[in-house]
Design a protein around this motif. Structure first.
Motif, PDB file in Angstrom:
ATOM      1  N   LEU A   1       0.825  -1.206   0.000  1.00 36.49           N
ATOM      2  CA  LEU A   1       0.000   0.000   0.000  1.00 36.49           C
ATOM      3  C   LEU A   1       0.862   1.259   0.000  1.00 36.49           C
ATOM      4  CD1 LEU A   1      -2.850   1.229   0.213  1.00 36.49           C
ATOM      5  CD2 LEU A   1      -2.627   1.082   2.709  1.00 36.49           C
TER       6      LEU A   1
ATOM      7  N   ARG B   1       1.881   2.492  -3.270  1.00 34.19           N
ATOM      8  CA  ARG B   1       0.794   3.026  -4.086  1.00 34.19           C
ATOM      9  C   ARG B   1       0.369   4.430  -3.638  1.00 34.19           C
ATOM     10  NH1 ARG B   1       0.760  -2.342  -4.307  1.00 34.19           N
ATOM     11  NH2 ARG B   1      -0.246  -3.445  -6.049  1.00 34.19           N
ATOM     12  N   ILE B   2       0.282   4.658  -2.327  1.00 32.08           N
ATOM     13  CA  ILE B   2      -0.204   5.963  -1.848  1.00 32.08           C
ATOM     14  C   ILE B   2       0.933   6.859  -1.371  1.00 32.08           C
ATOM     15  CG2 ILE B   2      -2.364   4.871  -1.139  1.00 32.08           C
ATOM     16  CD1 ILE B   2      -1.467   5.290   1.783  1.00 32.08           C
TER      17      ILE B   2
ATOM     18  N   ARG C   1       3.509   9.116   3.433  1.00 31.80           N
ATOM     19  CA  ARG C   1       2.106   9.337   3.806  1.00 31.80           C
ATOM     20  C   ARG C   1       1.593   8.189   4.664  1.00 31.80           C
ATOM     21  NH1 ARG C   1      -2.021  10.412  -0.974  1.00 31.80           N
ATOM     22  NH2 ARG C   1      -0.721  12.295  -1.069  1.00 31.80           N
ATOM     23  N   LEU C   2       1.878   6.965   4.264  1.00 28.66           N
ATOM     24  CA  LEU C   2       1.439   5.810   5.042  1.00 28.66           C
ATOM     25  C   LEU C   2       2.089   5.805   6.424  1.00 28.66           C
ATOM     26  CD1 LEU C   2      -0.204   3.181   5.109  1.00 28.66           C
ATOM     27  CD2 LEU C   2       1.833   2.003   4.262  1.00 28.66           C
TER      28      LEU C   2
ATOM     29  N   GLU D   1       9.037  11.854  -0.052  1.00 27.30           N
ATOM     30  CA  GLU D   1       7.913  10.986  -0.399  1.00 27.30           C
ATOM     31  C   GLU D   1       8.365  10.100  -1.550  1.00 27.30           C
ATOM     32  OE1 GLU D   1       5.656   9.080   0.237  1.00 27.30           O
ATOM     33  OE2 GLU D   1       3.993  10.465   0.639  1.00 27.30           O
TER      34      GLU D   1
ATOM     35  N   ARG E   1       6.640   7.076  -4.275  1.00 24.77           N
ATOM     36  CA  ARG E   1       5.630   6.149  -4.788  1.00 24.77           C
ATOM     37  C   ARG E   1       6.246   5.401  -5.957  1.00 24.77           C
ATOM     38  NH1 ARG E   1       2.318  10.629  -3.849  1.00 24.77           N
ATOM     39  NH2 ARG E   1       2.475  11.295  -6.019  1.00 24.77           N
TER      40      ARG E   1
END
Length: 529
Positions: free
Chosen positions: A73, A76-77, A81-82, A193, A195
């Motif tokens: 996950l 993907r996000i 952030r996760l 960040e 992704r």
């Protein structure tokens, strides 16, 4: 400029590493804090034997069940952030855990805590791979990150023990709140960040299959050890394994799987993962027993029991750093095999513990265990992550963290169940004749139950019951240590055979593979940070 030379990390990345070590440290702290709190927790909440096992197990089970999902996950996000979402939920769940007023609420709070903790380890570990591209720096960063778990094992018992001496059993869990606030404040400033490019949708059936497989097998093992291999646990184990096979088959068909089965192709990767699973399991399981032994049998306060962890964990931390350094010279087979044999020696000493043993024997045995097994664990995590390309770091990190946490969860469940079964058999043989039948029945549940019944008995009956229960608990720990010796020696022989002739590999390289290049795309949000 040489286009093939990986970029080196600067001051910002190294400060970011310190931030990433905070949640790694806290995940282990939370588990060791529970170990220290168990005697007071049992006295205040009066959980049944089954509830106590779930209180100690559910946190690790939820982590293990969701780690692969959260690793996928995050790609993907966004990994940062996760991480921040998980930190927020972890802080809130820690407050619920601290103020739980019954066993059911505590189990539910610990389950939520485990789900949120599952976001932390893969996010931090995969961010390291996107921050440190230079192989030497990556090796150092992963070793420091791995060591932070051991530091949590040192800091948790000491700070938690002091708090338990002054406040209620739930107070140490509030330590997570300021740590998570600090993480939430600093992460947007220091961490990039990331992704992964081209990530597909999260496959919910795979999530369900992985959870069903893990929980079914673990429940079956727990019940089999507690009540014997009857129909229900046997069916649960078989069903869990069957669901696990379906999970693997599904991953082979998916374009973007939760678990990258291709990572298992190399011997170095597979053996490191297997060694990590078993060593973490047996070590965490026995550590739980030792924490209880120090407090309930040796009569130590939680703070004193925590301080006695220093001569155990610190040599293990040094051994982990040494093992990670020499593996590129002597190869993984020698480091892992030697560590497993040394660990078996420590478990062998632990088989000599009884109800009258002093502190020296327990601490010496524990220190030898950590000196041997800490390098095996550090090498396992480092190898699993460093052999994967950076764009697959989330999957590899999730797999490494899953192995580590699942090993710990299974270890506590299986080792705890073996010790409980041995305790029940021995305490029945040692039960004083003057103990009433109902009190004897409660005393057979666990050591906490025996202590509660002993306080109600007149004359010398209570002290004789305590002596019998303490001897039975030590017997259960010794039986578990015998299992540990056999398991570690078997693993040592397997590693020596499977990895024979395998040459040392530089950090960041797999078997016959070139170092993974840094991704050509710009990680999402990199310029934001």
């Amino acid at each position: 400029m040489n286009a093939t030379a990986p970029a080196t990390a600067g001051r910002r990345e190294w400060i970011g590493l310190a931030v990433l070590c905070l949640p790694a440290l806290l995940v282990t702290m939370d588990l060791t804090l529970l170990f220290m709190a168990v005697p007071q927790l049992v006295s205040d909440l009066h959980p049944s034997s089954s509830q106590l096992l779930w209180i100690t197990d559910i946190y690790g089970f939820m982590i293990a069940g969701f780690l692969i999902t959260m690793g996928s996950l995050g790609e993907r996000i966004g990994r940062r952030r996760l991480l921040m979402i998980g930190a927020t939920v972890f802080g809130a769940a820690s407050v619920l855990t601290a103020f739980s007023d019954n066993a059911e609420m505590l189990i539910a709070s610990r389950a939520l805590l485990g789900v949120s903790a599952a976001t932390l380890a893969p996010s931090t570990l995969s961010l390291l791979r996107s921050m440190f591209h230079d192989p030497a720096q990556s090796k150092t960063a992963i070793s420091i990150w791995t060591t932070s778990f051991m530091i949590g094992g040192v800091v948790g018992p000491i700070i938690g023990g002091v708090m338990l001496d002054h406040w209620w059993w739930g107070s140490p869990f509030l330590l997570a709140v300021p740590v998570m606030v600090l993480l939430l404040v600093t992460a947007p400033i220091l961490l990039p960040e990331y992704r992964a490019p081209g990530g597909g949708p999260l496959d919910l059936p795979s999530v369900v299959l992985s959870l069903a497989s893990i929980l079914s097998v673990v429940w079956g093992i727990k019940e089999a050890a507690r009540e014997g291999m009857e129909t229900a646990p046997a069916v649960a184990i078989v069903l869990g394994l069957a669901v696990g096979v379906l999970f693997v088959l599904r991953q082979r068909r998916l374009e973007t799987p939760l678990m990258d089965i291709g990572l298992f192709a190399g011997r170095r990767f597979s053996v490191s993962l297997t060694s990590l699973l078993f060593t973490t399991g047996i070590l965490m399981g026995v550590q739980y027993l030792i924490a209880t032994y120090m407090q309930s049998v040796l009569g130590m306060s939680p703070a004193k029991a925590g301080l006695w962890q220093l001569p155990v964990i610190i040599p293990g931390m040094v051994a982990a750093m040494v093992g990670s350094t020499i593996v590129t010279k002597v190869g993984p087979a020698k480091v892992i095999t030697t560590g497993l044999v040394i660990g078996a020696v420590g478990f062998g000493l632990l088989t000599q513990v009884d109800g009258d043993s002093g502190t020296a024997l327990v601490v010496t045995a524990s220190a030898i265990m950590f000196i041997g097994l800490a390098p095996v664990m550090a090498l396992g995590i480092g190898t699993i992550v460093s052999t994967a390309p950076v764009e697959r770091a989330g999957a590899a990190s999730g797999l490494a963290s899953t192995t580590n946490e699942l090993g710990g969860a299974l270890g506590i469940a299986v080792v705890g169940s073996i010790a409980t079964a041995a305790y029940r058999g021995r305490v029945g043989d040692l039960m004083p004749a003057e103990v009433p039948a109902k009190a004897a029945e409660h005393a057979r549940v666990n050591l906490g139950g025996a202590e509660g019944e002993a306080a109600k008995l007149p004359g010398t009956a209570g002290s004789r019951l305590i002596d019998a229960a303490q001897s039975a608990f030590a017997h259960g720990m010794a039986v578990s240590a015998v299992v540990g010796v056999c398991l570690l020696l078997a693993m040592a022989g397997l590693v020596a055979y499977v990895l024979r002739g395998l040459a040392p590999a530089p950090v960041g390289e797999g078997e016959g593979e070139s170092p993974a290049p840094a991704p050509k795309d710009v990680p999402a949000g990199l310029s934001e940070a």
